[in-house]
Structures are given as C-alpha cells and as structure tokens.
Write a protein that holds these residues in place. Structure first.
Motif, PDB file in Angstrom:
ATOM      1  N   GLY A  16       6.588   8.605   2.337  1.00 60.88           N
ATOM      2  CA  GLY A  16       5.250   8.691   1.757  1.00 60.88           C
ATOM      3  C   GLY A  16       5.156   7.939   0.440  1.00 60.88           C
ATOM      4  N   ARG A  20       2.870   4.600  -0.287  1.00 61.62           N
ATOM      5  CA  ARG A  20       1.895   4.538  -1.382  1.00 61.62           C
ATOM      6  C   ARG A  20       2.191   3.375  -2.321  1.00 61.62           C
ATOM      7  NH1 ARG A  20       1.122  10.075  -4.178  1.00 61.62           N
ATOM      8  NH2 ARG A  20      -0.383   8.793  -5.304  1.00 61.62           N
ATOM      9  N   LYS A  26      -5.637   2.889  -5.248  1.00 65.47           N
ATOM     10  CA  LYS A  26      -5.437   4.186  -5.868  1.00 65.47           C
ATOM     11  C   LYS A  26      -5.483   5.287  -4.814  1.00 65.47           C
ATOM     12  CE  LYS A  26      -6.686   6.165 -10.208  1.00 65.47           C
ATOM     13  NZ  LYS A  26      -7.528   6.164 -11.348  1.00 65.47           N
ATOM     14  N   ASP A  27      -4.514   6.163  -4.857  1.00 61.94           N
ATOM     15  CA  ASP A  27      -4.451   7.302  -3.945  1.00 61.94           C
ATOM     16  C   ASP A  27      -4.296   8.581  -4.753  1.00 61.94           C
ATOM     17  OD1 ASP A  27      -4.445   5.879  -1.427  1.00 61.94           O
ATOM     18  OD2 ASP A  27      -2.449   5.199  -2.000  1.00 61.94           O
ATOM     19  N   THR A  34       1.912  13.677  -0.448  1.00 64.03           N
ATOM     20  CA  THR A  34       2.798  12.539  -0.194  1.00 64.03           C
ATOM     21  C   THR A  34       3.863  12.911   0.831  1.00 64.03           C
ATOM     22  OG1 THR A  34       2.430  11.718  -2.440  1.00 64.03           O
ATOM     23  CG2 THR A  34       4.354  10.873  -1.278  1.00 64.03           C
ATOM     24  N   LEU A  78      -1.834   6.210   6.082  1.00 65.18           N
ATOM     25  CA  LEU A  78      -2.531   6.042   4.807  1.00 65.18           C
ATOM     26  C   LEU A  78      -3.758   5.150   4.959  1.00 65.18           C
ATOM     27  CD1 LEU A  78      -2.621   6.614   1.777  1.00 65.18           C
ATOM     28  CD2 LEU A  78      -1.060   4.693   1.445  1.00 65.18           C
ATOM     29  N   ARG A  82      -7.599   6.355   4.401  1.00 58.65           N
ATOM     30  CA  ARG A  82      -8.529   5.678   3.492  1.00 58.65           C
ATOM     31  C   ARG A  82      -9.806   5.264   4.212  1.00 58.65           C
ATOM     32  NH1 ARG A  82      -5.103   1.417  -0.126  1.00 58.65           N
ATOM     33  NH2 ARG A  82      -3.982   2.923  -1.401  1.00 58.65           N
TER      34      ARG A  82
END
Length: 94
Positions: A16, A20, A26-27, A34, A78, A82
């Motif tokens: 994770g 990232r 940006k997360d 994560t 991810l 998003r």
C-alpha cells in the motif's frame, strides 16, 4: 493462522505504501487504509496472476500475490478508488 494474518498486514503495509508513492497525487488516508489497500491489492494481484498466467491453478482464482503482484494490484485498486471517489464528491457553489 496468526502468522498468515501478520504476514498479510506487513505485506499490505509495504504494498500500500509503495502504491501510494508510485501513483502521483494526494491520498488522504491513514495507515489502516494503506494496509487495507495493500491487502486488497494483494488479492487483486493474485487474481490477475491467476487469470493471465494461470499459475497456481490448484489454489483457485482468489489467492494472495507476492510483493510485486501486491504492489501492482494496489496501484490498480488505488486508481479505481480515485476514479470512484472523484465522481461521488459534491462540488460546492461559490
């Protein structure tokens, strides 16, 4: 059994975090999210490995992947997250 869970948490955290780092942007997620991202990514990577290479067919389609497959799966998860969460946010009128 407890060893498997600990391994999944550690691999989930690593996968994770790498996902990232590799995906720009940006997360806003904490360490727990994560870890979940990495664990889900591990199963997505395992499924893709099974579907593409038909490796370990005796274990079935839903299986954990190695670290590289986990990172690839976490990147996919991810990006999907998003895309889905970007549409669900309401924009305020100024």
């Amino acid at each position: 059994m407890i060893g498997f869970i600990i391994t999944m948490v550690i691999v989930g955290l690593i996968a994770g975090a790498l996902a990232r780092l590799l995906v720009p942007g940006k997360d806003p997620m904490g360490i727990g999210a994560t870890i979940v991202l990495g664990i889900v990514g591990s199963f997505v990577g395992g499924f893709l490995g099974y579907a593409i290479f038909h490796k370990d067919a005796s274990q079935g389609a839903l299986q954990p992947a190695g670290i590289i497959g986990s990172v690839i799966g976490a990147i996919i998860v991810l990006l999907v997250y998003r895309a889905v969460s970007g549409r669900s946010h309401h924009r305020s009128v100024y």
